[in-house]
Design an enzyme around this catalytic site. Structure first.
Site, PDB file in Angstrom:
ATOM      1  N   GLY A  24      45.366  39.528  48.963  1.00 45.13           N
ATOM      2  CA  GLY A  24      45.115  38.369  48.109  1.00 45.13           C
ATOM      3  C   GLY A  24      46.415  37.679  47.737  1.00 45.13           C
ATOM      4  N   SER A  25      46.447  37.111  46.551  1.00 40.68           N
ATOM      5  CA  SER A  25      47.605  36.293  46.157  1.00 40.68           C
ATOM      6  C   SER A  25      48.872  37.098  45.939  1.00 40.68           C
ATOM      7  CB  SER A  25      47.284  35.534  44.876  1.00 40.68           C
ATOM      8  OG  SER A  25      46.166  34.720  45.082  1.00 40.68           O
TER       9      SER A  25
END
Lengths: 363, 621
Positions: free
Chosen positions: B325-326
């Site tokens: 993810g981020s």
């Protein structure tokens, strides 16, 4: 065309097969006693034997000409596998011998016991016997390369057998006695050099042989207990399942390397002579088949297999009765274990092939 | 068939070989006769001598198993202990009427049907004169009861053994692993003589990886036995060499706190000291009780563990593969700076979506209305997706692949207990090989926000974070700290962490840029994890992440409440602190926990507070 019997069509030599089956059966009987009446272990060994005889049948189907043609390729593959083992092999008992293929684990060093005599038989039969100097040198390289790699794993017992398999082919091929003496001298001279390359534990083992008292559970103790077992067996033995030496656990490695001592304790001299006679029969039949072979390849290869089989027996029995230092060599077809069983029976399968495919030249 | 086996001079060859075979046969017969003579000598001539020896054979050599080394944490907490435990053993050869004895024993102490079943099983495999355990872990009262009545039960013994015990149980199961009974497969690979008195061997984790250190060397004793094989007295003894005690880099209080933080959830936490790669905490939740495995786990309990929906036996830290993810964004930002594709001041306009030229497909930002103008620092602090779609697009898959590889993604981290997954950093070649398809530009975009094919283990995330904290310097994560000899307490081995410069940038200021942006995540006014930065007496550089488990359609909205729990997003957070001289790097994953800022980041604050608080107290005391 002569009428072919069922055995002929299956490429089986019946006398040899009977001899091998008797040996294996004797192995199961004594294993039951040596393992402390372990039905599990006998059952598993029986299944292994059954499978190994299956492999023998398969091996017997391959015509010797094909063996000769493929021998150098198989040899190269074997060397490659040995390299792979040295680089990636499973470390078992402090030594790298195993190759794990996921579904099966096997020892490439084991297959060299058959492959080395095969490739030498091919090499020498191509050039005619007795082999000329060049081929002898080449043969030596073909022997020494795998032997060094196997010794490096380290597995001295197998290295010794592979070397024996190779040199017995050279011997049968008529290597001059002068050359044989030369080898002996070179081997003697190489000892100190070899010592330098040995693993610590191997040096330890050699030292142990020279001074058995060093290791309380080591060779000295093994040898003494094993001789007591044999000696107390007497003429007729203590009877099956009644050997005190093995059942009270004085005898080490009862079901593997020292199984012959259990045999002698329980069946006495008569039993031992019977076992030795069956071995002698198998060896005699094997040599007969080899000599009767219609081509040099078959003769040399067959003799290589049979002589190695003999070395197996004499070294193991000699070790158990205290005439030879302790080397980890099992009693063929009788000791508990699967790997050497398969190699041995594959060897005998090929021997049968040499015999039963014998008409192929005439056709 | 072309006969390759040509006959040179058949007659001559045949004769030569035959002569040699005859010669060999003669030698064989002679050797065989020598052997027979030897056996004859032993069995006939010396028979009486050896019979006497065998009857008087009273001295036996028995192995003494060495004591297994203990395992401690960095601060000296005992993690794996050897505890005496009493078991009831029966030697059938010395018992008349086994069934009757069993009935009477069951009257005396509690013996379950399962115990009897196992006993009967073991009975089949045992050797003669070998005791077979009927009950393990007798209480002191039970020991007393059996001992009082022992005269009634010849062949029944209370045997004391040392049993491996893990005091902290499930909290460390995935680190320490466990020992178990030696099985057939172990026998193939171990040194038979050294293990001749040993029943247990390390099966997993530290117990397995450091088996050689922990086990020690076997000792022997010469014992005198009676005619039935019972030991009467010990004649001589060469003591075993006990295994080495091992200390781990773990901080147990931090570990316990991390376990608590994941209580009732599925997830993983790793804390590493970025200075040397020492692992401070490593939790895979849910855990399992390793003590169950020591004497063989019963089938029902094992099935329960296997069937549990939380898969407690899986080590999520090393084998769990998650889309990062981020959390991937700071690493990509550094790649952007180093390659010159971005300067820190370059701004990207974020309308809330991004589309490739000539394509209708809108790649959405997590923030519906968009972030507006974004420079690198804000883009990381607020986790702007559009900024990173654009950056990924400009970098291209090759450069992204190389940059992530430098941080250790897609490769095993080399942790000393092994058993880790490699994760996945996709590339053009990989996709062609596996899917026989070209790489699509859209796949580069979603890689920019850590989605798509990319997978990382929590250990990789933690190691990469530590590498960021170390400004490119990295040491392989490890648990081993030191080994000591239990007899004289001398140190016999120490971890030698080797730092390696893994990520090289031309301008060291690039590190400052990215790390400052990560500082903004926790301390900036609009940082995604600003809540955990509030009131912290130290500086934290962090990055939140939320990894999609299922794709959300072009026109759909993600509403957590409407989705079954196991399909909800994973919450991630990576951080290191203090920013000026990092002493700890953490990676946290809460499976299906929702957003990283809400469920993963607060855990980091708890851990960091504890870690630095404990340090403060330590130096004050």
């Amino acid at each position: 065309m002569i009428e072919r019997t069922l055995a002929d069509r299956m490429h089986v030599d019946v006398p040899l097969l009977i001899g091998l089956v008797i040996l294996c059966s004797m192995g199961l009987v004594i294993l039951y006693s040596a393992s402390g009446q372990g039905t599990d272990i006998v059952w598993r060994q029986g299944i292994r034997m059954f499978a190994a005889f299956g492999v023998l049948l398969l091996a017997a189907q391959v015509p010797p000409a094909t063996l000769a043609r493929w021998s150098i390729g198989v040899y190269a593959l074997g060397i490659l596998l040995l390299v792979v083992v040295l680089l990636f092999g499973d470390v078992g008992k402090g030594a790298q011998r195993w190759l794990d293929l996921g579904f099966v684990r096997f020892q490439p060093s084991e297959m060299m016991k058959v492959v080395v005599p095969m490739v030498l038989a091919w090499l020498i039969s191509e050039g005619g016997v007795p082999p000329r100097f060049g081929r002898v040198c080449l043969s030596c390289i073909l022997i020494i390369l795998p032997v060094l790699m196997i010794a490096k794993q380290p597995d001295l017992g197998t290295a010794l057998l592979v070397a024996c398999a190779g040199f017995s082919v050279l011997f049968v091929a008529g290597l001059s006695l002068r050359a044989i003496m030369g080898f002996a001298v070179v081997a003697g001279a190489a000892m100190p050099v070899l010592w330098h390359f040995l693993h610590d534990y191997q040096r330890q083992r050699v030292l142990m042989f020279l001074d058995p008292q060093q290791d309380p559970l080591g060779s000295g103790y093994h040898i003494i207990q094993s001789q007591i077992a044999i000696g107390s067996g007497g003429l007729y033995g203590k009877g099956w399942l009644n050997g005190t030496q093995s059942h009270l656990e004085f005898l080490p490695e009862r079901s593997t390397d020292f199984i012959f001592a259990v045999f002698c304790e329980e069946f006495g001299l008569m039993g031992a002579l019977l076992l030795i006679s069956v071995y002698a029969f198998v060896i005699g039949r094997g040599l007969y088949i080899s000599v009767k072979s219609q081509h040099t390849f078959g003769r040399l290869f067959g003799c290589g297999i049979v002589l190695t089989f003999f070395v197996y027996i004499i070294v193991n029995m000699g070790m158990v009765s205290g005439q030879v230092p302790v080397v980890g060599i099992p009693l063929p077809l009788v000791s508990h274990g699967g790997t050497s069983l398969v190699t041995l029976l594959v060897g005998f399968g090929m021997l049968m092939a040499i015999h039963t495919h014998r008409r192929f030249l005439a056709e | 068939m072309p006969p390759r086996l040509t006959l040179k001079d058949p007659g001559q060859e045949y004769n030569l070989v035959r002569r040699r075979v005859l010669f060999a046969a003669v030698v064989m017969v002679l050797l065989g006769l020598a052997l027979v003579a030897r056996i004859f000598y032993l069995q006939v001539i010396q028979h009486e001598h050896f019979t006497t020896l065998s009857q008087h054979n009273r001295v036996k050599i028995a192995p003494i198993s060495p004591m297994r080394g203990l395992i401690f944490s960095r601060d000296g907490v005992l993690l794996a202990d050897n505890r005496p435990s009493f078991s009831l053993e029966l030697t059938p050869e010395r018992i008349e009427g086994l069934d009757q004895t069993l009935v009477e024993l069951r009257r005396l102490i509690a013996i379950g049907d399962a115990d009897v079943t196992r006993f009967r099983e073991l009975l089949k495999k045992k050797r003669r004169f070998e005791g077979v355990p009927l009950r393990f872990n007798l209480s002191e009262e039970e020991v007393a009861r059996v001992s009082l009545d022992r005269y009634r039960f010849p062949g029944v013994d209370v045997v004391a053994r040392l049993n491996r015990y893990y005091p902290l149980g499930a909290n460390l199961a995935h680190i320490i692993g466990y020992v178990g009974m030696i099985d057939e497969r172990d026998v193939e690979t171990l040194d038979k003589s050294n293990y001749s008195g040993t029943a247990h061997i390390g099966k997993l984790g530290v117990e397995k990886a450091y088996e050689e250190l922990l086990h020690g060397k076997v000792g022997y004793q010469q014992v005198e036995v009676n005619a039935q094989g019972r030991v009467i007295r010990v004649l001589d003894r060469s003591p075993p060499t006990p295994g080495k005690n091992i200390s781990l880099t773990l901080d147990v209080s931090l570990q316990n706190l991390a376990v608590q933080a994941l209580e009732g959830r599925r997830g993983a936490i790793v804390a590493i000291d970025p200075r040397d790669g020492g692992i401070l905490a490593m939790v895979s939740a849910p855990g399992f009780d390793p003590n169950l495995f020591v004497n063989g786990i019963d089938a029902a309990s094992y099935r329960r563990l296997l069937d549990s929906p939380g898969t407690p036996l899986v080590n999520r830290v090393l084998q769990g593969k998650y889309p990062p993810g981020s959390t991937i964004k700071p690493f990509l930002a550094l790649a952007g700076l180093q390659s010159g594709v971005r300067h820190s001041a370059d701004e990207t306009w974020c309308p809330g979506w991004f589309a490739l030229k000539g394509s209708e497909h809108r790649y959405r930002d997590w923030k519906k209305g968009g972030h507006g103008r974004m420079a690198m620092r804000q883009a990381i602090a607020q986790s702007c997706d559009v900024y990173f779609y654009t950056l990924a697009h400009d970098l291209g898959i090759e450069r992204i692949h190389d940059a992530l590889r430098h941080f250790g993604f897609g490769l095993p981290t080399g942790i000393d207990i092994g058993g880790e997954a490699a994760g996945m950093v996709p590339s053009r070649d990989w996709k062609r090989k596996v899917f026989e398809q070209p790489w699509y530009p859209g796949e580069t975009l979603i890689l920019g926000i850590g989605q798509g094919y990319m997978l990382a283990t929590p250990m990789q995330l933690a190691a990469a974070t530590a590498t960021m904290a170390g400004r490119g310097w990295r040491a392989a994560p490890h648990l081993f700290l030191s080994a000591r000899d239990p007899i004289n307490n001398e140190t016999v081995g120490e971890a030698e962490p080797r730092q390696e410069k893994r990520v090289v940038v031309d301008d060291e200021a690039d590190w400052d840029e990215v790390i400052t942006a990560m500082l903004e995540v926790t301390h900036g006014a609009r940082g995604t994890a600003r809540r955990i930065g509030q009131g912290a007496p130290y500086t934290i550089a962090g990055k939140t992440g939320t990894a999609q488990v299922i794709g959300v359609g072009q026109d759909e909205d993600y509403v957590a409440e409407e989705i079954p729990e196991e399909l909800r997003d994973h919450a991630l957070f990576i951080a290191f602190a203090p920013v000026e001289s990092p002493r700890i790097a953490v990676a946290i994953i809460v499976e299906n926990g929702g957003s990283g800022s809400a469920s993963a980041a607060p855990i980091a604050r708890i851990l960091l507070d504890h870690y630095f608080g404990a340090k403060v107290r330590e130096s004050a005391g």
